[in-house]
Design a protein around this motif. Structure first.
Motif, short mmCIF file in Angstrom:
data_model
loop_
_atom_site.label_atom_id
_atom_site.label_comp_id
_atom_site.label_asym_id
_atom_site.label_seq_id
_atom_site.Cartn_x
_atom_site.Cartn_y
_atom_site.Cartn_z
N UNK A 64 -19.20 41.83 -20.59
CA UNK A 64 -18.85 42.24 -21.95
C UNK A 64 -17.36 42.03 -22.20
N UNK A 65 -16.53 42.34 -21.21
CA UNK A 65 -15.08 42.17 -21.36
C UNK A 65 -14.71 40.70 -21.54
N UNK A 66 -15.27 39.84 -20.70
CA UNK A 66 -14.96 38.41 -20.81
C UNK A 66 -15.58 37.84 -22.09
N UNK A 67 -16.76 38.35 -22.46
CA UNK A 67 -17.37 37.93 -23.73
C UNK A 67 -16.47 38.26 -24.91
N UNK A 68 -15.84 39.42 -24.88
CA UNK A 68 -14.92 39.81 -25.95
C UNK A 68 -13.71 38.88 -25.98
N UNK A 69 -13.21 38.50 -24.80
CA UNK A 69 -12.10 37.54 -24.75
C UNK A 69 -12.52 36.20 -25.35
N UNK A 70 -13.74 35.77 -25.04
CA UNK A 70 -14.24 34.50 -25.58
C UNK A 70 -14.42 34.59 -27.09
N UNK A 71 -14.87 35.74 -27.57
CA UNK A 71 -14.99 35.90 -29.03
C UNK A 71 -13.62 35.82 -29.70
N UNK A 72 -12.62 36.45 -29.08
CA UNK A 72 -11.27 36.36 -29.64
C UNK A 72 -10.79 34.92 -29.65
N UNK A 73 -11.15 34.17 -28.61
CA UNK A 73 -10.78 32.74 -28.58
C UNK A 73 -11.48 31.99 -29.70
N UNK A 89 -6.08 25.86 -22.75
CA UNK A 89 -5.88 26.25 -21.35
C UNK A 89 -6.33 27.69 -21.11
N UNK A 90 -5.98 28.57 -22.03
CA UNK A 90 -6.41 29.97 -21.91
C UNK A 90 -7.92 30.10 -22.08
N UNK A 91 -8.44 29.45 -23.08
CA UNK A 91 -9.86 29.54 -23.39
C UNK A 91 -10.72 28.93 -22.29
N UNK A 92 -10.27 27.85 -21.70
CA UNK A 92 -11.02 27.22 -20.60
C UNK A 92 -11.20 28.21 -19.46
N UNK A 93 -10.13 28.93 -19.12
CA UNK A 93 -10.23 29.93 -18.05
C UNK A 93 -11.19 31.06 -18.42
N UNK A 94 -11.10 31.51 -19.66
CA UNK A 94 -11.99 32.58 -20.12
C UNK A 94 -13.44 32.12 -20.07
N UNK A 95 -13.71 30.93 -20.54
CA UNK A 95 -15.09 30.43 -20.55
C UNK A 95 -15.62 30.20 -19.13
N UNK A 96 -14.76 29.80 -18.23
CA UNK A 96 -15.19 29.66 -16.83
C UNK A 96 -15.57 31.02 -16.24
#
Length: 158
Positions: A64-73, A89-96
């Motif tokens: 859920x936490x990483x999903x929220x980061x991906x939504x913000x991206x 670069x930031x989003x790639x790490x979040x999606x990984x």
């Protein structure tokens, strides 16, 4: 002879009492040991169940936490970007990290929960990398599969 015979009977009855008492003592100890073993096995099952539940909760929190980061991206997706852009670069790490968390959901949860997590992940992935048509809302696009995932997880967690 009756005195000797009486003494033999008294001795035999006494010996029988000792044997009967020993047998009853053995049975009680055996039952107590079995009961203690069952109680220990039950305690171990409960401890394992609580450990697994804690692991699942931690995994849900991570997803859920990483999903929220991906939504913000997805919300902050620039109109134009390349593979050197800070957003990329930031989003790639979040999606990984989200991809890994989604795979762990498959390992730890029943398939209906994973299927819901997978659908949410695929929507997020599509939204982050491809964007949405003009006028479509990221929040509205992701809402159905996000809620389906949360509902499936809540059902399994009890």
């Amino acid at each position: 002879m009756t005195a000797v015979s009486g003494q033999v009977w008294v001795s035999l009855i006494s010996l029988g009492g000792v044997v009967l008492g020993g047998l009853l003592s053995y049975l009680v100890q055996h039952r107590t040991q079995l009961s203690a073993e069952r109680a220990e096995q039950q305690r171990q099952r409960i401890a394992l169940s609580e450990t697994r539940r804690a692991e699942r909760l931690a995994l849900l929190e991570r997803f859920i936490e990483v999903g929220a980061e991906a939504e913000r991206a997805a919300f902050s997706r620039p109109a134009v970007w390349d593979d050197t852009h800070d957003w990329y670069l930031t989003t790639r790490d979040v999606m990984n990290r989200l991809w890994v968390a989604e795979r762990l959901i498959r390992i730890q949860f029943p398939l209906p929960v994973h299927d819901a997590a997978r659908a949410y992940f695929l929507d997020l992935n599509r939204t982050v990398w491809e964007g949405l048509p003009e006028g479509e809302s990221v929040r509205d696009y992701l809402e159905d599969n996000r809620l389906a995932f949360l509902d499936a997880a809540r059902t399994v967690m009890g």
